[in-house]
Design a protein around this motif. Structure first.
Motif, short mmCIF file in Angstrom:
data_model
loop_
_atom_site.label_atom_id
_atom_site.label_comp_id
_atom_site.label_asym_id
_atom_site.label_seq_id
_atom_site.Cartn_x
_atom_site.Cartn_y
_atom_site.Cartn_z
N VAL A 190 0.84 -1.21 0.00
CA VAL A 190 0.00 0.00 0.00
C VAL A 190 0.87 1.26 0.00
O VAL A 190 0.69 2.15 -0.83
N LEU A 191 1.81 1.33 0.93
CA LEU A 191 2.72 2.48 1.02
C LEU A 191 3.97 2.13 0.21
O LEU A 191 5.05 1.86 0.75
N LYS A 192 3.80 2.12 -1.09
CA LYS A 192 4.80 1.56 -2.00
C LYS A 192 6.11 2.35 -2.00
O LYS A 192 7.19 1.77 -2.03
N LEU A 193 6.02 3.67 -2.00
CA LEU A 193 7.22 4.48 -2.10
C LEU A 193 7.94 4.61 -0.76
O LEU A 193 9.17 4.56 -0.70
N THR A 194 7.19 4.80 0.33
CA THR A 194 7.81 5.03 1.63
C THR A 194 8.28 3.72 2.28
O THR A 194 9.48 3.48 2.40
N THR A 195 7.35 2.86 2.67
CA THR A 195 7.79 1.61 3.29
C THR A 195 8.37 0.66 2.25
O THR A 195 9.11 -0.25 2.61
N GLY A 196 8.04 0.90 0.98
CA GLY A 196 8.71 0.14 -0.08
C GLY A 196 10.20 0.46 -0.10
O GLY A 196 11.05 -0.43 -0.23
N MET A 197 10.53 1.77 0.05
CA MET A 197 11.94 2.14 0.16
C MET A 197 12.58 1.53 1.40
O MET A 197 13.72 1.04 1.36
N PHE A 198 11.85 1.54 2.51
CA PHE A 198 12.39 0.95 3.74
C PHE A 198 12.77 -0.52 3.50
O PHE A 198 13.88 -0.95 3.81
N ARG A 199 11.85 -1.29 2.94
CA ARG A 199 12.14 -2.70 2.65
C ARG A 199 13.33 -2.86 1.71
O ARG A 199 14.23 -3.67 1.96
N ASP A 200 13.34 -2.08 0.64
CA ASP A 200 14.36 -2.26 -0.38
C ASP A 200 15.75 -1.88 0.11
O ASP A 200 16.73 -2.55 -0.20
N VAL A 201 15.86 -0.79 0.88
CA VAL A 201 17.16 -0.40 1.40
C VAL A 201 17.67 -1.43 2.41
O VAL A 201 18.86 -1.76 2.44
N CYS A 202 16.77 -1.96 3.23
CA CYS A 202 17.17 -3.03 4.15
C CYS A 202 17.69 -4.24 3.37
O CYS A 202 18.67 -4.88 3.77
N ARG A 203 17.04 -4.56 2.26
CA ARG A 203 17.49 -5.67 1.42
C ARG A 203 18.87 -5.38 0.83
O ARG A 203 19.70 -6.28 0.71
N GLU A 204 19.13 -4.14 0.46
CA GLU A 204 20.45 -3.77 -0.05
C GLU A 204 21.52 -3.97 1.02
O GLU A 204 22.61 -4.47 0.76
N VAL A 205 21.21 -3.53 2.24
CA VAL A 205 22.16 -3.70 3.35
C VAL A 205 22.40 -5.18 3.63
O VAL A 205 23.50 -5.59 4.00
N ALA A 206 21.38 -5.99 3.42
CA ALA A 206 21.50 -7.44 3.68
C ALA A 206 22.64 -8.07 2.89
O ALA A 206 23.24 -9.05 3.34
N ALA A 207 22.97 -7.51 1.72
CA ALA A 207 24.04 -8.07 0.90
C ALA A 207 25.39 -8.01 1.61
O ALA A 207 26.29 -8.79 1.30
N ARG A 208 25.52 -7.11 2.59
CA ARG A 208 26.77 -7.02 3.36
C ARG A 208 26.85 -8.09 4.45
O ARG A 208 27.91 -8.25 5.06
N TYR A 209 25.75 -8.76 4.70
CA TYR A 209 25.68 -9.73 5.80
C TYR A 209 25.18 -11.08 5.26
O TYR A 209 24.06 -11.50 5.57
N PRO A 210 26.01 -11.76 4.49
CA PRO A 210 25.55 -13.01 3.86
C PRO A 210 25.22 -14.12 4.85
O PRO A 210 24.50 -15.06 4.48
#
Length: 356
Positions: A190-210
């Motif tokens: 529903v909140l595609k841009l705001t919490t969508g960004m939250f989810r996506d940036v967390c996923r990007e950070v996840a790449a540093r922690y395999p």
């Protein structure tokens, strides 16, 4: 040995009972761990500060906090303050903004021998503390909530990449020290841009922690998962409002909101603050559960120990956690947990456990 200067802000309601109880336990733990005694600095805050200083958070208090290593903040009852103080940013919010305490770390852990909705719960909610959908955190100055007409109310929700990235790093670092699992909570359908960004940036950070396993859930689904299987979760990271709601729910699932601790932290400073409120209906009766404040204080010691590479403080924090669990397991509990112990008596029992 390093000596630390720690602030004491008792606050309102049950604060003048649970904060001194925590100081008692911290003093016992520091002595048992062979650490230097803390230098406690009492500072005015809350309704008493309005009476004596004309402000719930006097500028002198904020200035004094700048010179301290960390502090204990009791609950406040800002809804009961007289105007214009009631309409101002509340005391904890004022302090969080002043010191950019961007990470609100809220564990929920059940105790052996105490009732829990989901026995075996042992999770931590990492809540972004400076932005999101709470109006008081949406702008640098003023409020993100306004009324262009008497019949229209508008609130802004702010999500930025730098804020998400730094809270995600905190959450992944914590998960890597725990059981290696992290859950991102959002509402990206529903909140595609705001919490969508939250989810996506967390996923990007996840790449540093395999080595950390990652999943994500919508906020509404997450409430159901917590009630049904809170014991399956390790570290949960989310934005401000979702984290506030989930951490209260998780505290009750673990046994009582009275056992729910937290710290608010930046990279430089931290503040211990129980997740619950001021409970004015039981203030002054010696029946409040001090566990949340005591465990918040233990978290503060652990944070200080990690920041200053001081193993004695880390040991003191562990002693407190073990003593609290042992005290509850041994049958000493406050009224909200089915026992009869008063606030002070429970704290004294924990302090005795620490010494043992």
């Amino acid at each position: 040995m390093t000596s630390y200067r720690l602030g004491v802000l008792e606050g309102d309601g049950i604060g003048p009972e649970i904060v001194p109880a925590s100081v008692l336990v911290v003093d016992a733990a520091l002595a048992a761990a062979g650490a230097s005694p803390a230098e406690w600095v009492d500072l005015p805050l809350g309704a008493a500060a309005i009476d004596t200083h004309g402000d719930a958070v006097p500028e002198s208090t904020l200035t004094a906090l700048e010179g301290l290593d960390a502090w204990l903040l009791g609950p406040h009852d800002s809804a009961a303050y007289p105007e214009p103080h009631r309409s101002k940013l509340n005391p904890s919010g004022t302090i969080r903004k002043r010191f950019d305490l961007f990470a609100n770390i809220r564990p929920a852990k059940s105790f052996d021998g105490a009732d829990a909705v989901v026995p075996g719960t042992d999770l931590v909610i990492v809540r972004e503390n400076t932005q999101g959908f709470y109006a008081d955190r949406s702008t640098y100055k003023g409020s993100g909530e306004f009324m262009p007409s008497p019949d229209v109310a508008i609130a802004m929700g702010i999500i930025t990449r730098p804020a998400v990235e730094r809270i995600a790093v905190e959450a992944f670092e914590l998960a890597s020290r725990r059981r290696g699992r992290l859950t991102i909570v959002h509402k990206a359908n529903v909140l595609k841009l705001t919490t969508g960004m939250f989810r996506d940036v967390c996923r990007e950070v996840a790449a540093r922690y395999p080595d950390v396993a990652v999943d994500d859930f919508h906020i509404d689904a997450m409430t159901v998962h917590l009630v049904r299987r809170a014991d399956d979760f390790d570290v949960i990271v989310t934005e401000n409002m979702f984290g506030d709601i989930l951490s209260d729910l998780a505290g009750e699932i673990a046994g009582s909101l009275g056992i729910a601790p937290s710290i608010n932290a930046s990279h430089e400073r931290a503040m211990a603050q129980a997740a619950h409120g001021s409970a004015p209906d039981i203030a002054g009766r010696d029946v409040a559960n001090p566990i949340a404040m005591i465990l918040s204080s233990a978290m503060l010691l652990d944070w200080l120990g990690a920041r200053h590479q001081d193993p004695a403080l880390v040991q003191a924090a562990a002693l407190i956690e073990t003593a609290v669990a042992g005290t509850v397991r041994g049958g000493t509990r406050t009224r909200d947990m089915g026992g009869t112990a008063g606030t002070r008596a429970f704290a004294e029992a924990v302090a005795a456990g620490v010494k043992r």
